[in-house]
Design a protein around this motif. Structure first.
Motif, PDB file in Angstrom:
ATOM      1  N   LEU A   1       0.819  -1.216   0.000  1.00 14.81           N
ATOM      2  CA  LEU A   1       0.000   0.000   0.000  1.00 14.81           C
ATOM      3  C   LEU A   1       0.850   1.261   0.000  1.00 14.81           C
ATOM      4  O   LEU A   1       0.560   2.229  -0.721  1.00 14.81           O
TER       5      LEU A   1
ATOM      6  N   SER B   1       1.028   3.976  -2.932  1.00 15.91           N
ATOM      7  CA  SER B   1       0.804   5.383  -2.606  1.00 15.91           C
ATOM      8  C   SER B   1       1.962   6.239  -3.096  1.00 15.91           C
ATOM      9  O   SER B   1       1.761   7.324  -3.645  1.00 15.91           O
TER      10      SER B   1
ATOM     11  N   SER C   1       1.734   6.464  -6.888  1.00 15.53           N
ATOM     12  CA  SER C   1       0.633   7.359  -7.243  1.00 15.53           C
ATOM     13  C   SER C   1       1.005   8.811  -6.973  1.00 15.53           C
ATOM     14  O   SER C   1       0.740   9.698  -7.791  1.00 15.53           O
ATOM     15  N   SER C   2       1.656   9.045  -5.843  1.00 19.87           N
ATOM     16  CA  SER C   2       2.075  10.419  -5.508  1.00 19.87           C
ATOM     17  C   SER C   2       3.117  10.923  -6.492  1.00 19.87           C
ATOM     18  O   SER C   2       3.109  12.100  -6.874  1.00 19.87           O
TER      19      SER C   2
ATOM     20  N   ASN D   1       1.224  12.972   1.022  1.00 19.06           N
ATOM     21  CA  ASN D   1       0.272  11.911   0.664  1.00 19.06           C
ATOM     22  C   ASN D   1       0.795  10.525   1.057  1.00 19.06           C
ATOM     23  O   ASN D   1       0.048   9.686   1.573  1.00 19.06           O
ATOM     24  N   VAL D   2       2.094  10.287   0.807  1.00 22.35           N
ATOM     25  CA  VAL D   2       2.687   8.994   1.166  1.00 22.35           C
ATOM     26  C   VAL D   2       2.677   8.832   2.688  1.00 22.35           C
ATOM     27  O   VAL D   2       2.307   7.773   3.218  1.00 22.35           O
TER      28      VAL D   2
ATOM     29  N   THR E   1      -0.748   8.015   3.948  1.00 23.77           N
ATOM     30  CA  THR E   1      -1.087   6.599   3.732  1.00 23.77           C
ATOM     31  C   THR E   1      -0.420   5.732   4.797  1.00 23.77           C
ATOM     32  O   THR E   1      -1.061   4.864   5.406  1.00 23.77           O
TER      33      THR E   1
END
Length: 201
Positions: free
Chosen positions: A9, A13, A16-17, A159-160, A163
């Motif tokens: 995950l 993340s 994606s970031s 963001n990371v 998560t």
């Protein structure tokens, strides 16, 4: 090899970031390019309008000078005809004939003064038009904002981290040990083993 779900995950993340960071950076560059282009168009438009207004005022000035010149010629011709007619008729240039001659000068002067007033009005309007063009350019221009890569990067890192800590919070709420708790336990166990080993030696 099995990858723990938490690691997967966090890796997803991070990926994606990273993509969001790159996309945000490109969008910021594109926005800056659009802003620069808009300012260039506003400047080009203003230059064309300045040139048009300058041409218009030069034409009006030339027309006014031409009318003044024609009025001078017409007035000189009328005075010359008056003087020659008066002279041919045997009338002396004095008294009432001088008053009539002065009327020619007065009429010419009034006409030239009217031309000068109209030219002043046109120049004043020209100056207001230039101010309006400048204001229009300022209104059409936009603030050029350079891409802020550091802010985009900080957002991606946030963001990371969000998560990761979200997963840690879920573990804690489920009664499982968080990574922090595991590290603390490992430190405690390693110091206990070192102390115990030290006593036997």
């Amino acid at each position: 090899m099995c990858v723990p779900p938490q690691v997967a995950l966090v890796a997803l993340s991070a990926g994606s970031s990273y993509l969001q960071y790159q996309q945000g950076k490109q969008e910021a560059k594109n926005a800056q390019a659009r802003q620069i282009r808009q300012n260039e168009l506003a400047k080009k438009n203003a230059i064309q309008r300045y040139a048009s207004e300058a041409l218009k005022i030069r034409q009006v000035e030339k027309q006014s000078k031409q009318k003044g010149f024609e009025a001078t010629l017409k007035a000189r011709k009328a005075r010359a005809e008056f003087v020659s007619t008066a002279g041919a008729s045997g009338i002396a240039l004095s008294g009432s004939t001088n008053a009539l001659l002065a009327d020619f000068y007065r009429t010419e002067g009034n006409y030239k003064a009217s031309l000068a007033r109209n030219m002043d009005i046109n120049i004043s309007q020209f100056e207001r038009n230039l101010e309006a063009i400048q204001f229009g350019q300022e209104a059409q221009s936009t603030y050029v904002q350079a891409p802020n890569s550091a802010m985009l990067f900080a957002s991606a890192v946030g963001n990371v981290a969000n998560t990761y800590y979200g997963i840690e919070m879920q573990k804690q709420n489920s009664g499982l040990m968080t990574n922090y708790e595991k590290r603390q336990l490992k430190k405690k166990n390693s110091s206990t083993t070192t102390t115990t080993t030290g006593t036997y030696a």
